[in-house]
Design an enzyme around this catalytic site. Sequence first.
Site, short mmCIF file in Angstrom:
data_model
loop_
_atom_site.label_atom_id
_atom_site.label_comp_id
_atom_site.label_asym_id
_atom_site.label_seq_id
_atom_site.Cartn_x
_atom_site.Cartn_y
_atom_site.Cartn_z
N SER A 18 5.38 0.25 -2.70
CA SER A 18 6.43 1.12 -2.17
C SER A 18 6.77 0.66 -0.76
O SER A 18 7.15 -0.49 -0.56
CB SER A 18 5.95 2.58 -2.24
N HIS A 45 9.35 1.02 -5.51
CA HIS A 45 10.15 2.23 -5.26
C HIS A 45 11.37 1.85 -4.44
O HIS A 45 11.25 1.38 -3.32
CB HIS A 45 9.34 3.26 -4.48
N ASP A 138 1.67 7.60 -6.06
CA ASP A 138 2.05 7.01 -7.35
C ASP A 138 1.17 5.78 -7.59
O ASP A 138 0.93 4.99 -6.68
CB ASP A 138 3.53 6.62 -7.31
#
Lengths: 195, 274
Positions: A18, A45, A138
């Site tokens: 991310s 992401h 996540d």
Amino acid sequence: MSSSEAPEGARLVVIGASAGALQALTQILPALPVDYPLPILIVVHIPPDRRNMLAPLFQAKCRMAVREAEDKEPGLAGVVYFAPPDYHLLVETDGTLSLSSDEEVWFSRPSIDVLFESAADAYGAGVIGIILTGANPDGASGSKAIADAGGTVLVEDPATAYASAMPLAALQACGTARAMPLAAIANCLLKECAA
Amino acid sequence: MSDLIEDIEIRLLLEALHQRYHYDFRNYAQASIRRRLRQARDQLGFANFSALQEALLHDEAMLPRLLAYLTVQVSEMFRDPSYFRAIREKVVPHLRTFPSLKIWIAGCSTGEELYSFVILFREEGLEQRTLFYATDISQDALDAAARGIYSLDRMRTFTENHRAAGGKSSLSEYYRTAYGNAVLDQGLRDKVVFSDHSLVTDAVFGEMHLISCRNVLIYFNRDLQDRAIGLFRDSLGRKGFLGLGSKENIRFSSHADGFSDFARQDKIYQRREA
């Protein structure tokens, strides 16, 4: 010249990243040879409106072929597939790639957990899962799924990662995960890791 | 590998759902259906899929509760604005040449895409000559689509999408607000026919000028995708248009030759005539 090796028994590499992802991936993907013997599936992401950025960006830096994943295409050895913005990426037991527009997980679509859990289901012990820098959790439960299925989980060292929350969450959820710097992760993809 | 017992249980559960209630999810793409079924199992409070199967077989009330997980579809009005811009700028000029039009929104879910088309056609002066067929396998979704009520906090995204799609009016003209919701103008439904239809088991659906079916095929395995694309081809009139989701394509289908690219980037195809 021929460095097309991968760890024994590995059949698939999945990577999640991310905040700070581009920098981290730049330390790993260009190190891999054109004939790398596994498919590599990556979730980064990114906002849903950023179309088609990642694949061209990394194709310019990498020897492996780099693409944005399409629904129901076979996941081929030697190819890096990025999840498209605004879709989850999953892998089926026969190695084909599937997309979904199911709801976001951890406010993210694509989600690392969704990819990693499908990889654990489809390839079990043959999966190498890698969690890089990021600021949310996540990927933690997906990493656990991979470890529970007998696969390998490598995590970017939280001490040196651009954002430590995601590596820390993965390490906490997954007891067998190993933390290491980026250069060591790249090395691990090329041959058997020093245990 | 995925748990062998769980694999057996999932196959049996989907078989039970088909034999008992005629909903056929057996050829859906496995990874997504497994994820949805696990969610259903956990949130409905079952220890395993066998227990869920028993409840499903013996208690009809379990059916809609399970279907809610299996048929969930998340969409937006004017999702992928460039798709609707291509419909407006490239497809509409062809549609104008017909005195009456039939449009099929296949897998319409809760109606966001349907109303996007109705508004676009109204802006282009085509609504009055058009019949919109909105189909889904879920009666709950069709009911929600017919109500046309959306949470107000989603309207900002819808409005931005509409503008980016080349909207010629203001989206706020089409709804009033009530209790934190946006209630769409009932008149938008005047030309809409809602119908229960399955791309898996049901047959051809009329002579359509345009079929839009986006982010439905990604949930199917390749065989089922093939069936659906064949069904679309047979449901289209001469040189009719087919619009798919931005990451869907007909490349892997045996019917690929039955279509030509019309707006390649936006996944709009045109029926090719022999």
